[in-house]
Scaffold this active site. Structure first.
Site, PDB file in Angstrom:
ATOM      1  CB  SER A  40      -0.926   0.009   1.220  1.00 22.48           C
ATOM      2  OG  SER A  40      -0.189  -0.096   2.422  1.00 22.48           O
ATOM      3  CG  ASP A 366      -4.251   5.902   6.574  1.00 21.86           C
ATOM      4  OD1 ASP A 366      -3.084   5.870   7.032  1.00 21.86           O
ATOM      5  OD2 ASP A 366      -4.622   5.175   5.632  1.00 21.86           O
ATOM      6  CG  HIS A 369      -1.134   3.966   4.455  1.00 19.86           C
ATOM      7  ND1 HIS A 369      -2.382   3.500   4.834  1.00 19.86           N
ATOM      8  CD2 HIS A 369      -0.476   2.907   3.934  1.00 19.86           C
ATOM      9  CE1 HIS A 369      -2.469   2.205   4.540  1.00 19.86           C
ATOM     10  NE2 HIS A 369      -1.334   1.822   4.002  1.00 19.86           N
TER      11      HIS A 369
END
Length: 394
Positions: A40, A366, A369
């Protein structure tokens, strides 16, 4: 998702490069393509090709709001590191500022492709089955599979002259390892047990890198893992009342110790790989040190935002964009309650989550990240040093 579905998504090149520009003072170096592998941290929307599925929280608002104005599948408020590398180092154009597709790939991947996918692990499914964690791995895009996607592409990209073509490409492989450890940590495995996985994870990554180098890669960037003990998700889930569990930056020592162990072993292994393949240029990207330094002295990371004007990118100093107040350095931008703006039961992308009004002044987006501002600073640190050894630009 079925293997074919993931593969179709993963082969789309989603790098944002609106115009060709070198960072100020950088050498006139360009690559014919960028090939990206990872999770991610690097995914530029491979689960959102054709639209983000409703179950994917990272495909919902407020993700993507800073740059694209809508969710794109990137796990940030805007661009990620590989987007900036694509801007600086290739002539690729796929999306405009609002995320609209300007030129479809249509099976033409001569400028490279991004195989990274949210949740990707280094180890394959058989490893997690062996340690009783197969139910914690939700996608089928580990390192081996991403390399398989890459190799399947090559005949259509470079025919019989792939080694020459790939020698002029930049490879970014990782970070890998974070999700391998997360699967165990979030399942309640002890830190001692998780540390025991590190040599196997690093060894698997090195074997993957060797496959890529043997295929013809010369310039290869390999990031280490992040200082996870500084991130809101870990600080919230594993925080204690014992001050001795924290370092001087307010981060959890044992979790950062896991990251440091991985990175130390990775660096030694990369040095050995470099000796085995002296023709290659293997670059270690130091995620850990740069993020720690940004936490300690965010004012030192002055970011230069690049904007497209009249068909070319213009560098515009914006001041210390990663300049958070001391009290906010370990808080997420997305407001989700709790000491660190993180609530595991009301994560970013779920109903009720709203972003802060100034994400450019935050390091963490968040809870797990980073923000676009942080990723921009990191890309600069990799391109010109000192957080990539050797620096990408040389």
């Amino acid at each position: 998702m079925a293997t074919g579905g993931v593969r179709a998504a993963a082969l789309g090149l989603l790098l944002v490069a609106a115009c060709a520009l070198r960072p100020q003072g950088a050498a006139a170096q360009r690559y014919n393509a960028i090939w990206s592998f990872g999770d991610s941290i690097s995914d530029t929307g491979n689960l959102c090709v054709g639209g983000c599925p409703s179950w994917l929280t990272t495909g919902q608002s407020p993700y993507g709001e800073t740059f694209f104005g809508r969710p794109t599948g990137r796990c940030s408020d805007g661009r990620v590191i590989v987007d900036f590398l694509g801007t600086y180092l290739t002539y690729t154009l796929r999306f405009d500022r609002h995320g609209r597709r300007r030129r479809l790939a249509g099976g033409d991947f001569k400028k490279g492709a991004n195989m990274a996918i949210i949740g990707a692990t280094t180890m394959s499914a058989d490893f997690f089955s062996l340690i009783g964690l197969s139910d914690k791995i939700w996608n089928n895009g580990p390192l081996d599979t991403q390399i398989q996607w890459f190799r399947q592409l090559l005949p259509s990209v470079c025919g019989s002259d792939c080694k020459s073509y790939l020698s002029k490409s930049l490879f970014v492989v990782g970070e890998f390892g974070g999700n391998d450890y997360n699967a165990a940590l979030f399942s309640g495995r002890s830190m001692a047990e998780v540390r025991g996985y590190v040599p196997r994870v690093v060894s698997k990554l090195i074997r993957g890198l060797e496959t890529i180098v043997r295929a013809g890669a010369v310039d290869v960037v390999v990031p280490g893992v992040l200082p996870i003990g500084c991130f809101p998700i870990y600080l919230t889930l594993y925080g204690t009342s014992n001050g001795g569990d924290y370092d001087g930056d307010g981060c959890l020592k044992s979790y950062n110790g896991l990251s440091s162990y991985h990175n130390a072993l990775l660096r030694r292994s990369l040095a050995s790989l470099q000796r085995t393949y002296p023709h290659a240029r293997i670059m270690y990207a130091d995620f850990y040190s740069q993020v720690v330094h940004m936490i300690r002295a965010p004012q030192n990371f002055v970011s230069v935002i690049t904007e497209c004007e009249h068909g070319r990118l213009v560098a515009k100093p914006r001041g210390p964009r990663v300049s958070v107040h001391d009290r906010d350095r370990s808080k997420a931008c997305v407001l989700m309650d709790g000491k660190y703006n993180y609530n595991n039961k009301a994560r970013c992308g779920m109903a009720g989550a709203a972003a802060c009004s100034d994400p450019g002044n935050y390091l963490i987006w968040d809870g797990i990240h980073l923000t676009e501002a942080a990723y921009k600073a990191i890309a600069d640190g990799w391109l010109k040093g000192p957080y990539c050894n050797p620096a990408i630009q040389h």
